[in-house]
Motif scaffolding. Structure first.
Motif, PDB file in Angstrom:
ATOM      1  N   THR A 171      -2.010   6.181   3.059  1.00  0.00           N
ATOM      2  CA  THR A 171      -3.339   5.644   2.763  1.00  0.00           C
ATOM      3  C   THR A 171      -4.279   5.917   3.942  1.00  0.00           C
ATOM      4  O   THR A 171      -3.879   5.787   5.103  1.00  0.00           O
ATOM      5  N   ASN A 172      -5.527   6.279   3.660  1.00  0.00           N
ATOM      6  CA  ASN A 172      -6.462   6.585   4.753  1.00  0.00           C
ATOM      7  C   ASN A 172      -7.672   5.667   4.810  1.00  0.00           C
ATOM      8  O   ASN A 172      -8.569   5.873   5.624  1.00  0.00           O
ATOM      9  N   ASP A 173      -7.726   4.645   3.959  1.00  0.00           N
ATOM     10  CA  ASP A 173      -8.833   3.689   4.002  1.00  0.00           C
ATOM     11  C   ASP A 173      -8.272   2.277   3.815  1.00  0.00           C
ATOM     12  O   ASP A 173      -7.794   1.919   2.745  1.00  0.00           O
ATOM     13  N   PHE A 174      -8.342   1.482   4.885  1.00  0.00           N
ATOM     14  CA  PHE A 174      -7.815   0.124   4.865  1.00  0.00           C
ATOM     15  C   PHE A 174      -8.928  -0.914   4.915  1.00  0.00           C
ATOM     16  O   PHE A 174      -8.697  -2.058   5.322  1.00  0.00           O
ATOM     17  N   SER A 175     -10.113  -0.557   4.499  1.00  0.00           N
ATOM     18  CA  SER A 175     -11.267  -1.462   4.608  1.00  0.00           C
ATOM     19  C   SER A 175     -11.046  -2.758   3.840  1.00  0.00           C
ATOM     20  O   SER A 175     -11.410  -3.845   4.318  1.00  0.00           O
ATOM     21  N   ASP A 190      -0.009   5.991   9.710  1.00  0.00           N
ATOM     22  CA  ASP A 190      -0.744   4.982   8.954  1.00  0.00           C
ATOM     23  C   ASP A 190      -1.253   3.870   9.863  1.00  0.00           C
ATOM     24  O   ASP A 190      -2.377   3.369   9.689  1.00  0.00           O
ATOM     25  N   GLN A 210     -14.262  -2.193  12.537  1.00  0.00           N
ATOM     26  CA  GLN A 210     -14.763  -3.226  11.638  1.00  0.00           C
ATOM     27  C   GLN A 210     -14.632  -4.639  12.201  1.00  0.00           C
ATOM     28  O   GLN A 210     -14.884  -5.625  11.510  1.00  0.00           O
ATOM     29  N   GLN A 251      -9.583   1.758  12.369  1.00  0.00           N
ATOM     30  CA  GLN A 251     -10.547   1.168  11.442  1.00  0.00           C
ATOM     31  C   GLN A 251     -10.718  -0.327  11.703  1.00  0.00           C
ATOM     32  O   GLN A 251     -11.827  -0.866  11.589  1.00  0.00           O
ATOM     33  N   THR A 305      -4.333   5.021  11.815  1.00  0.00           N
ATOM     34  CA  THR A 305      -5.527   4.973  10.978  1.00  0.00           C
ATOM     35  C   THR A 305      -6.020   3.542  10.819  1.00  0.00           C
ATOM     36  O   THR A 305      -7.213   3.248  10.998  1.00  0.00           O
ATOM     37  N   PHE A 306      -5.119   2.637  10.494  1.00  0.00           N
ATOM     38  CA  PHE A 306      -5.489   1.238  10.286  1.00  0.00           C
ATOM     39  C   PHE A 306      -6.079   0.635  11.553  1.00  0.00           C
ATOM     40  O   PHE A 306      -7.123  -0.038  11.508  1.00  0.00           O
ATOM     41  N   TYR A 359       0.842  -1.193   0.000  1.00  0.00           N
ATOM     42  CA  TYR A 359       0.000   0.000   0.000  1.00  0.00           C
ATOM     43  C   TYR A 359       0.878   1.243   0.000  1.00  0.00           C
ATOM     44  O   TYR A 359       2.065   1.195   0.343  1.00  0.00           O
TER      45      TYR A 359
END
Length: 447
Positions: free
Chosen positions: A247-251, A273, A284, A280, A276-277, A243
């Protein structure tokens, strides 16, 4: 009026051209004195200004580290470390019967590769450093090392996995080292592999490892070397792919780790990073039994910022106050370094204390080992066979794993709620890479 340096260089013949260096002063300054290319020009024509330094009795050491920016956690103890180094060097150094005053000039890389190269060239061209020190992440260390190699200025660096420093700068496996002026000490993927395979069996898992390895020097080195070693040890690597830093979206990655039931998680990210991960992942519903992080989670401030999500994270340590070694320059033991820092600043010990002090141990030993510390070629040669005691252990160049590199230990442990002065404590859970360091506890499951 010409400076003494200009006069000497005009009189000297360049072995590349076999012609006298006789050019107008304005041209000389434009080509060799002002631009960042001065280093390569002078290195090519004089072996990195390999003369005696014109009888100068002052040595200048440059120190570059990330004090601000995404990797600022590494720079937290810099002020205190620099104070200790300057005190230890206050009376100068005695080399071959001659006394030298020592100046240390420090610069903040701001965790930015372009800034790192800029401050390195400033230190080389404006401050005239005799020796450069650099630490913490490829984003800082590699550009500084490259600038020094081009300019023919000796450089010693640390806290970048050695493969990311050596191969990440263009060296090729099985070929002679392309580096003559830059030297490094740090752990590598072999040390991570030995540490992880010593730690992870302490918690029963299905041995499936979800990895977040970025597309940068660290991530690429780990993917190439550590991944195959873990596979050989019976672990299944689930890699969603490299990655991009920031990166700001690890969905998508989180969904894959959940779908494949990865009970172990491993990552080598920039600190923002990972924050953020991990936030999230909690949102989730991904909660592995072992969460093993590197390059972040090294310092209590980074774990405290995670709140409850930080308790139980497994981390790596390349130095702690319980290391049974001491600084040859300051005379302080590892425990004294940790206690001194905490008492002076009312902060928890920071593992960057060890290698940063070690850089100055190596610097002082190298300068004293060179027959003429102002001769950059001689100084680089002295580093290539140097042995010196430091808080991270005894460092000895010339023994591998590759030229220019000393591989140092890394151990694994876990962040837990503090039982004393500070809200968190880091406990060492394995010592496969250095049995001299005591183990405090077994690993406990994160989930």
């Amino acid at each position: 009026m010409l400076t003494a340096l200009e006069v000497r260089l005009r009189r000297r013949r360049c072995p590349l051209s076999r012609e006298p260096l006789s050019v107008p002063r304005r041209t000389f300054l434009r080509q060799a004195g002002v631009l960042a290319v001065a280093g390569p020009v002078l290195a090519a024509c004089s072996g990195g200004l390999g003369g005696s330094g014109g009888g100068s009795t002052k040595l200048t050491i440059g120190f570059v580290s990330p004090r601000t920016g995404g990797a600022a956690g590494f720079g937290e103890p810099d002020g205190w470390v620099l104070d200790q180094a300057r005190k230890a060097l206050a009376n100068g150094l005695q080399v071959a019967g001659k006394s030298y005053a020592v100046e240390v000039v420090d610069k903040d890389s701001q965790s930015n590769p372009q800034r790192s190269a800029q401050v390195a060239n400033d230190l080389i061209n404006s401050n005239g450093v005799d020796l450069m020190l650099a630490t913490s992440t490829p984003e800082t260390v590699n550009p500084v090392s490259d600038a020094c190699e081009a300019a023919g200025v000796p450089c010693i660096s640390s806290v970048v996995p050695w493969e990311a420093w050596y191969f990440g700068r263009g060296a090729k496996e099985g070929q002679p080292s392309p580096f003559k002026f830059t030297y490094h000490f740090c752990f590598g993927t072999e040390q991570f592999h030995k540490s992880y395979t010593s730690l992870w069996p302490q918690v029963p898992t299905n041995k499936k490892v979800g990895v977040m390895w970025p597309n940068d020097a660290d991530g690429n080195a780990v993917r190439k070397s550590l991944g195959p070693l873990l596979t050989q040890s019976g672990y299944t690597i689930v890699d969603p792919g490299a990655y991009t830093d920031g990166t700001n979206d690890f969905s998508a990655q989180i969904a894959q780790f959940k779908a494949e039931n990865c009970e172990i998680f491993n990552t080598f990210p920039l600190p923002p990073d990972f924050a953020t991960f991990w936030r999230q992942a909690a949102q989730q519903g991904y909660k592995p039994k072992i969460a093993q992080i590197a390059k972040t989670g090294l310092f209590s401030s980074q774990i405290e910022a995670q709140g409850q999500l930080g308790i139980g994270l497994a981390g790596a340590t390349y130095w702690a106050p319980t290391w049974p070694y001491k600084s040859s320059l300051t005379g302080l033991t590892s425990q004294q370094l940790g206690d001194g820092y905490s008492n002076a600043l009312n902060k928890q010990w920071n593992q960057q204390l060890g290698p940063s002090v070690a850089l100055f141990d190596v610097a002082a030993a190298a300068l004293k080992a060179a027959p003429d510390p102002k001769n950059k070629t001689a100084l680089a040669k002295a580093i290539s066979t140097l042995t010196v005691d430091t808080p991270v252990g005894t460092l000895a160049w010339g023994k591998g794993p590759v030229p220019n590199v000393v591989a140092t230990p890394i151990l694994a442990g876990q962040w837990r709620k503090g039982t004393g002065r500070f809200p968190l404590e880091y406990v060492i859970c394995e010592n496969a890479n250095d049995p001299n360091v005591p183990v405090a506890s077994r690993l406990q499951p994160y989930a």
